[in-house]
Design a protein around this motif. Structure first.
Motif, short mmCIF file in Angstrom:
data_model
loop_
_atom_site.label_atom_id
_atom_site.label_comp_id
_atom_site.label_asym_id
_atom_site.label_seq_id
_atom_site.Cartn_x
_atom_site.Cartn_y
_atom_site.Cartn_z
N CYS B 25 0.85 -1.19 0.00
CA CYS B 25 0.00 0.00 0.00
C CYS B 25 0.88 1.24 0.00
O CYS B 25 1.94 1.25 0.61
CB CYS B 25 -0.88 0.03 1.25
SG CYS B 25 -2.17 -1.18 1.21
N VAL B 37 -5.35 0.92 2.01
CA VAL B 37 -5.34 -0.25 2.89
C VAL B 37 -5.46 -1.55 2.09
O VAL B 37 -5.93 -1.53 0.95
CB VAL B 37 -6.50 -0.19 3.93
CG1 VAL B 37 -6.28 0.96 4.91
CG2 VAL B 37 -7.84 -0.06 3.23
N CYS B 38 -5.00 -2.64 2.69
CA CYS B 38 -5.08 -3.95 2.05
C CYS B 38 -5.21 -5.00 3.15
O CYS B 38 -5.14 -4.67 4.33
CB CYS B 38 -3.84 -4.19 1.19
SG CYS B 38 -2.39 -4.62 2.15
N PRO B 39 -5.38 -6.27 2.79
CA PRO B 39 -5.55 -7.29 3.83
C PRO B 39 -4.40 -7.34 4.83
O PRO B 39 -4.62 -7.63 6.02
CB PRO B 39 -5.64 -8.60 3.02
CG PRO B 39 -6.24 -8.17 1.71
CD PRO B 39 -5.64 -6.81 1.44
N LEU B 42 -4.62 -4.26 7.23
CA LEU B 42 -5.87 -4.33 7.99
C LEU B 42 -5.86 -5.54 8.93
O LEU B 42 -6.79 -5.73 9.71
CB LEU B 42 -7.08 -4.43 7.06
CG LEU B 42 -7.47 -3.15 6.32
CD1 LEU B 42 -8.64 -3.43 5.39
CD2 LEU B 42 -7.85 -2.04 7.30
#
Lengths: 98, 484
Positions: B25, B37-39, B42
């Protein structure tokens, strides 16, 4: 190393887990068994060269390049509460930025 | 009662990278909330962090610049605590094998140079941001910042005053800017500091150690000084009220209220410091190879202390002036450019630190970004130094016009008729008029009152609108008055 119910309650509090005293007692027993089982590893005799085996040789890192992540709607999708822009959480009283 | 002040600093520096510490990101201040944001950042299940090589290198560069000893192998650890800005329930940080141990930072105050010892330097990820709404019963969370690479630098409690604490923060900010690893902007939160303050009080043969207070919410260099000054006084007063009972608490956290200039108690969970660190199982340890070390070492430029000493030696500047010039490397570069363009170093330093700096402040910019060509400033300084223009005229009339128009100073001087009058005949006529019109002053001077000359000088300066060369006028007057 014995695991006491007090220790279980302490860790549970830090982890925000609720449990009854009975559950804490029973978990202390279970954890004790797991730790004892793992303690058996201590019986393995290690030579000085074996230390290196605890480290992987795989240095994993990546170049500093960006990629797009999640769309905001997707990021918020599973949140218990959101307002379309932000995640919403119960109000925090003591502001203590770590 | 003898009081020894002990202050240690914890400073967080956001590294300037394209992507976050453990995912790809983008790192960017001011983006729409939760748009970067990304997995991974997060903390969604099944995602795996992969360290950013550039962040590791920048942190290693900092470690080497501070003189820390980097380990052969470094690793990451999980620091566990619950807070909504921490999506995983733990922060990836470094515990027992940080990127740097030891090291020092040199600071300069009016009292001189002091070497502050560092305890450690480690790499970690930043948290998200909580926004506390009044009255709604909810807090809003933005995770754009979560996962931004962060270096934490912890000093030994070697600082002994609010001034030293401020100087430490300034020196640290200067260093990260020289290294080009961070913007070091406190308002945008790239640089955050938490001073730890306590006192050792010797009273009636007893040594009392006041609780170590960590101060949070400090957002400027000026405020770190204010907060520490207040906190020292507060601890002294607390001891005077409670006596030895102050030692009942070992540590506490207080927040700084910038409006009131005070610190206030922050509620904290008793168990908050039980972080249950353990090795991050998702990231294998990282070898700091010789190649990495030399790559990082190559990025370390001439550092502020060395540059300061060189300015003192090569250009004969005082320690304090040299330090102020070196605090911003663009200003230091600008100074060197003005000197290279032919200006004498001392007047160049003086002009930059006073007149030019004042214009920069007024325009809310920096000396280097003011748009004043170094050669032009050198030319102006030369006009003053060679006596061709009065300093006041150069400061008040020429410099502002140069800033507005970028014009050549000599041309401005000619156009505005500000050149110094050095015409012997003209000045002699004015001096004669001065003597004729100020008989008393002339008589006083002849009677031995040296001071009386200034009245005659003043007359000539008025007659010539301040343009007369004072040295020429003085020698003409002295000559005239000795003749009769």
């Amino acid at each position: 190393m014995p695991i006491e119910p007090d220790e279980v309650r302490h860790v549970a509090e830090l982890s925000r887990l609720e449990m009854t005293p009975e559950e804490a007692d029973s978990l202390a027993d279970d954890l004790q068994k797991i730790v004892s089982y793992i303690d058996r590893l201590q019986e393995v005799e290690l030579g000085p060269d074996d230390e290196a085996l605890t480290y992987f040789d795989a240095d994993v890192h990546r170049e500093d390049r960006t990629a797009s992540g999640l769309e905001r709607a997707d990021a918020l999708w599973n949140a218990p509460d959101a307002d379309g822009e932000f995640f919403l959480v119960p109000k925090i009283l003591a502001k203590d930025e770590e | 009662m003898k009081v020894v002040v002990l202050i240690g600093m914890e400073v967080h520096v956001q590294l300037r990278t394209q992507s976050k510490m453990f995912c790809r990101c983008q790192v960017r201040f001011g983006a729409p909330p939760n748009s970067l944001v990304c997995p991974v950042c997060l903390g969604l299940p099944g995602s795996l962090p992969v360290p950013n090589r550039e962040a590791l290198l920048k942190a290693l560069t900092a470690a080497l610049a501070f003189g820390c000893t980097p380990p052969a192998v470094t690793k990451f650890d999980r620091k566990n605590y619950y807070y909504p800005d921490l999506p995983k329930g733990y922060q990836i940080s470094q515990y027992d094998q940080p990127l740097g141990k030891g090291g020092t930072l040199e600071i300069v105050t009016q009292e001189g140079v002091k070497v502050v010892r560092l305890r450690r330097l480690h790499l970690e990820e930043d948290t998200g941001k909580n926004l506390h709404d009044e009255g709604t019963g909810r807090s809003r969370v933005d995770y754009n910042r979560a996962g931004t690479p962060l270096v934490e630098i912890v000093s030994e409690p070697d600082l002994a005053s609010p001034e030293e604490t401020r100087a430490y923060l300034t020196a640290l900010r200067t260093l990260v800017q020289y290294l080009d690893i961070s913007d070091g902007n406190m308002q945008e939160g790239n640089l955050r500091c938490e001073p730890n303050v306590n006192l050792h009080i010797e009273d009636g043969g007893k040594l009392i150690k006041t609780p170590i207070i960590e101060i949070k919410n400090i957002n400027s260099v000026r405020n770190v000084e204010r907060a520490v000054r207040y906190e020292i006084q507060r601890q002294i007063e607390e001891y005077q009220q409670k006596g030895a009972a102050v030692t009942e608490v070992e540590r506490a956290t207080r927040g700084f209220d910038a409006d009131k200039g005070t610190t206030f108690v922050m509620r904290q969970k008793e168990a908050a410091h039980d972080y249950r660190y353990f090795p991050e199982p998702d990231i294998p340890p990282i070898t700091i190879s010789a190649a990495w070390r030399s790559e990082a070492q190559a990025r370390v430029p001439e550092l502020p202390p060395a540059r300061r000493r060189r300015f003192m030696q090569e250009h004969d500047l005082g320690e304090y002036d040299a330090d102020v010039l070196c605090r911003d490397h663009h200003t230091a570069d600008y100074f060197e450019a003005v000197v290279a363009a032919g200006s004498a170093p001392k007047p160049a330093a003086n002009w930059i630190l006073t007149e030019v700096a004042r214009h920069a402040n007024e325009r809310e910019t920096t000396v280097a970004q003011l748009g004043l060509a170094s050669a032009r400033l050198a030319a102006l300084i030369d006009l003053v130094e060679s006596g061709r223009i009065a300093r006041t005229a150069a400061v008040k009339k020429i410099l502002p016009l140069m800033l507005d128009s970028g014009e050549d100073p000599e041309r401005l001087m000619t156009t505005l008729g500000l050149a110094r009058l050095d015409d012997e005949n003209l000045l002699r006529a004015a001096a004669e008029a001065a003597v004729k019109n100020n008989e008393k002053a002339a008589a006083d001077y002849r009677a031995g009152k040296q001071k009386a000359l200034s009245a005659l000088m003043g007359f000539v300066m008025r007659e010539t609108q301040g343009k007369a060369n004072p040295d020429t006028v003085r020698s003409i007057l002295e000559e005239l008055l000795s003749e009769e």
